[in-house]
Scaffold this motif. Structure first.
Motif, PDB file in Angstrom:
ATOM      1  N   ARG A 120       8.679   6.105   6.102  1.00  0.00           N
ATOM      2  CA  ARG A 120       8.325   5.137   5.054  1.00  0.00           C
ATOM      3  C   ARG A 120       8.236   3.719   5.628  1.00  0.00           C
ATOM      4  NH1 ARG A 120       8.620   6.162  -0.590  1.00  0.00           N
ATOM      5  NH2 ARG A 120       7.053   7.742  -0.278  1.00  0.00           N
ATOM      6  N   ALA A 121       9.200   3.391   6.518  1.00  0.00           N
ATOM      7  CA  ALA A 121       9.210   2.044   7.109  1.00  0.00           C
ATOM      8  C   ALA A 121       7.955   1.839   7.967  1.00  0.00           C
ATOM      9  CB  ALA A 121      10.470   1.858   7.950  1.00  0.00           C
ATOM     10  N   LEU A 122       7.548   2.879   8.688  1.00  0.00           N
ATOM     11  CA  LEU A 122       6.337   2.763   9.510  1.00  0.00           C
ATOM     12  C   LEU A 122       5.100   2.584   8.634  1.00  0.00           C
ATOM     13  CD1 LEU A 122       6.797   5.336  12.420  1.00  0.00           C
ATOM     14  CD2 LEU A 122       6.683   2.837  12.564  1.00  0.00           C
ATOM     15  N   GLN A 123       5.081   3.316   7.507  1.00  0.00           N
ATOM     16  CA  GLN A 123       3.948   3.174   6.565  1.00  0.00           C
ATOM     17  C   GLN A 123       3.855   1.735   6.062  1.00  0.00           C
ATOM     18  OE1 GLN A 123       4.596   5.797   3.271  1.00  0.00           O
ATOM     19  NE2 GLN A 123       3.349   7.447   4.111  1.00  0.00           N
ATOM     20  N   ASN A 124       5.018   1.192   5.659  1.00  0.00           N
ATOM     21  CA  ASN A 124       5.041  -0.188   5.152  1.00  0.00           C
ATOM     22  C   ASN A 124       4.610  -1.174   6.232  1.00  0.00           C
ATOM     23  OD1 ASN A 124       5.984   0.896   2.818  1.00  0.00           O
ATOM     24  ND2 ASN A 124       8.074   0.113   3.001  1.00  0.00           N
ATOM     25  N   ALA A 125       5.101  -0.944   7.462  1.00  0.00           N
ATOM     26  CA  ALA A 125       4.741  -1.843   8.562  1.00  0.00           C
ATOM     27  C   ALA A 125       3.228  -1.787   8.800  1.00  0.00           C
ATOM     28  CB  ALA A 125       5.497  -1.443   9.823  1.00  0.00           C
ATOM     29  N   ALA A 126       2.662  -0.572   8.739  1.00  0.00           N
ATOM     30  CA  ALA A 126       1.213  -0.423   8.965  1.00  0.00           C
ATOM     31  C   ALA A 126       0.418  -1.198   7.919  1.00  0.00           C
ATOM     32  CB  ALA A 126       0.825   1.060   8.952  1.00  0.00           C
ATOM     33  N   LYS A 127       0.915  -1.159   6.665  1.00  0.00           N
ATOM     34  CA  LYS A 127       0.226  -1.894   5.594  1.00  0.00           C
ATOM     35  C   LYS A 127       0.234  -3.396   5.906  1.00  0.00           C
ATOM     36  CE  LYS A 127       1.184   1.059   1.662  1.00  0.00           C
ATOM     37  NZ  LYS A 127       2.150   1.210   0.567  1.00  0.00           N
ATOM     38  N   ALA A 128       1.307  -3.841   6.588  1.00  0.00           N
ATOM     39  CA  ALA A 128       1.418  -5.272   6.923  1.00  0.00           C
ATOM     40  C   ALA A 128       0.776  -5.570   8.284  1.00  0.00           C
ATOM     41  CB  ALA A 128       2.884  -5.684   6.922  1.00  0.00           C
ATOM     42  N   GLY A 129       0.069  -4.585   8.857  1.00  0.00           N
ATOM     43  CA  GLY A 129      -0.658  -4.811  10.103  1.00  0.00           C
ATOM     44  C   GLY A 129       0.216  -4.723  11.352  1.00  0.00           C
ATOM     45  N   ARG A 130       1.420  -4.118  11.233  1.00  0.00           N
ATOM     46  CA  ARG A 130       2.278  -3.959  12.418  1.00  0.00           C
ATOM     47  C   ARG A 130       2.362  -2.489  12.790  1.00  0.00           C
ATOM     48  NH1 ARG A 130       7.533  -5.051  10.843  1.00  0.00           N
ATOM     49  NH2 ARG A 130       6.997  -5.235   8.660  1.00  0.00           N
ATOM     50  N   ASP A 131       2.698  -2.209  14.074  1.00  0.00           N
ATOM     51  CA  ASP A 131       2.801  -0.788  14.407  1.00  0.00           C
ATOM     52  C   ASP A 131       4.244  -0.326  14.628  1.00  0.00           C
ATOM     53  OD1 ASP A 131       3.131  -2.007  16.786  1.00  0.00           O
ATOM     54  OD2 ASP A 131       1.357  -1.162  17.761  1.00  0.00           O
ATOM     55  N   THR A 132       5.212  -1.215  14.393  1.00  0.00           N
ATOM     56  CA  THR A 132       6.622  -0.780  14.441  1.00  0.00           C
ATOM     57  C   THR A 132       7.390  -1.381  13.258  1.00  0.00           C
ATOM     58  OG1 THR A 132       7.179  -2.663  15.827  1.00  0.00           O
ATOM     59  CG2 THR A 132       6.845  -0.562  16.972  1.00  0.00           C
ATOM     60  N   ALA A 133       8.519  -0.737  12.969  1.00  0.00           N
ATOM     61  CA  ALA A 133       9.388  -1.262  11.900  1.00  0.00           C
ATOM     62  C   ALA A 133      10.710  -1.655  12.541  1.00  0.00           C
ATOM     63  CB  ALA A 133       9.610  -0.181  10.855  1.00  0.00           C
ATOM     64  N   THR A 134      11.380  -2.644  11.984  1.00  0.00           N
ATOM     65  CA  THR A 134      12.671  -3.066  12.552  1.00  0.00           C
ATOM     66  C   THR A 134      13.773  -2.112  12.073  1.00  0.00           C
ATOM     67  OG1 THR A 134      13.246  -4.456  10.671  1.00  0.00           O
ATOM     68  CG2 THR A 134      11.948  -5.491  12.431  1.00  0.00           C
ATOM     69  N   ASP A 135      14.902  -2.133  12.807  1.00  0.00           N
ATOM     70  CA  ASP A 135      16.045  -1.294  12.402  1.00  0.00           C
ATOM     71  C   ASP A 135      16.520  -1.678  11.005  1.00  0.00           C
ATOM     72  OD1 ASP A 135      15.925  -0.015  14.776  1.00  0.00           O
ATOM     73  OD2 ASP A 135      17.628  -1.048  15.699  1.00  0.00           O
ATOM     74  N   ALA A 136      16.486  -2.978  10.713  1.00  0.00           N
ATOM     75  CA  ALA A 136      16.958  -3.453   9.398  1.00  0.00           C
ATOM     76  C   ALA A 136      16.062  -2.903   8.282  1.00  0.00           C
ATOM     77  CB  ALA A 136      16.964  -4.976   9.371  1.00  0.00           C
TER      78      ALA A 136
END
Ligand code: DC
Length: 275
Positions: free
Chosen positions: A162-178
């Motif tokens: 889910r975090a990766l999906q959200n990051a992708a929507k924001a144009g990033r390819d990784t999500a932070t631990d937080a």
């Protein structure tokens, strides 16, 4: 034919159910989006959604579920509907906010809301060969679905996806631990809520196929479900053929076949469009 895919938040149901529907050439219904649309309307009207739900809010969310039209629409070039409308308003983006994530739990736990939406889901399934995804499709909405899958994955893996999906929507390819941690906490809260609520708690149907996708790629999960659905389809066609030829035998060899009223009841059990 109905393919019922149930499972907890973030188990990948939507992605998987869409791909399965495409592969089989079936229609697709995201039942969670229906509960989300009602929750969005409740938020828009600033209803008090604290627990236990105040009587006024309960009355109003039931009214929304019973009277406001929920529609699905196609985005350009997409084979399956992904847009969600309530009362003609496009709420596709709004129903996926963290605020709506929180509001949908009490809304979907209300028996009056469930009754109204389940009625619409049943109607949809009777009119189409369809893949329906949710929490209670195989247990409550279509307990006689030919193919039932309970899709799960570890809560950590679901949070990571889910975090990766959200990051992708924001144009990033990784999500932070937080970010992963915050989503993990939310997933644990929703798992607890969905599986302990009184009405239609999240639980696998006794005859569902349990699929843990923690270490599986999307393609693999889709392939397993498509194969299962095709096998069930062959089996039910076989049963149909067997009972048809048995019926022909009976009518050839005996003039005293079962009374028409009983035969009629049997064919009414499954609407023609689902056979
Ligand atoms: O699958 P989702 O996260 O979009 O579902 C949103 C909410 O709706 C979730 O809290 C569980 C609930 N839901 C439900 O109670 N029954 C369904 N058939 C589908 C979803």
């Amino acid at each position: 034919m109905i393919v019922a895919i149930d499972g907890p938040a973030g188990s990948g149901k939507s992605t998987i159910a869409r791909l399965v529907a495409c592969e089989l050439g079936f229609s697709y219904l995201d039942t969670g989006a229906m509960y989300r649309a009602v929750a969005w309307r409740a938020l828009e009207e600033q209803l008090d959604l604290s627990s236990p739900l105040p009587e006024e809010s309960t009355k109003r969310i039931r009214e929304i579920a019973q009277t406001e039209r929920i529609d699905f629409g196609f985005a350009d070039g997409e084979p399956l509907p992904s847009k969600v409308f309530i009362d003609g308003k496009d709420v596709t983006e709004q129903i996926r906010t963290p605020e709506c994530d929180r509001a949908v739990s009490p809304v979907s736990a209300d028996p009056g809301v469930r009754t109204a939406l389940i009625q619409q889901q049943k109607r949809f399934g009777m009119e189409h060969n369809a893949v329906l995804e949710g929490r209670d499709i195989g247990t409550v909405v279509f307990p006689d679905a030919e193919c039932k899958v309970f899709l799960t994955a570890s809560s950590r893996e679901r949070a990571r996806r889910r975090a990766l999906q959200n990051a992708a929507k924001a144009g990033r390819d990784t999500a932070t631990d937080a970010e992963v941690e915050a989503i993990h906490n939310d997933i644990l809260r929703r798992d607890e809520y969905d599986s302990t609520r009184e009405v239609s708690p999240l639980t696998p149907a006794a005859d569902s196929y349990l699929l843990d996708s923690t270490d599986m790629a999307i393609d693999e999960v889709v392939a397993v479900i498509v194969e299962l659905a095709r096998e069930r389809q062959r089996q039910s066609q076989q049963v149909g053929k067997t009972s048809k030829s048995a019926a022909e035998q009976v009518s050839k060899t005996s003039k005293s076949a079962r009374p028409a009223s009983r035969r009629q009841n049997k064919s009414e059990a499954k609407p023609a469009s689902r056979r």
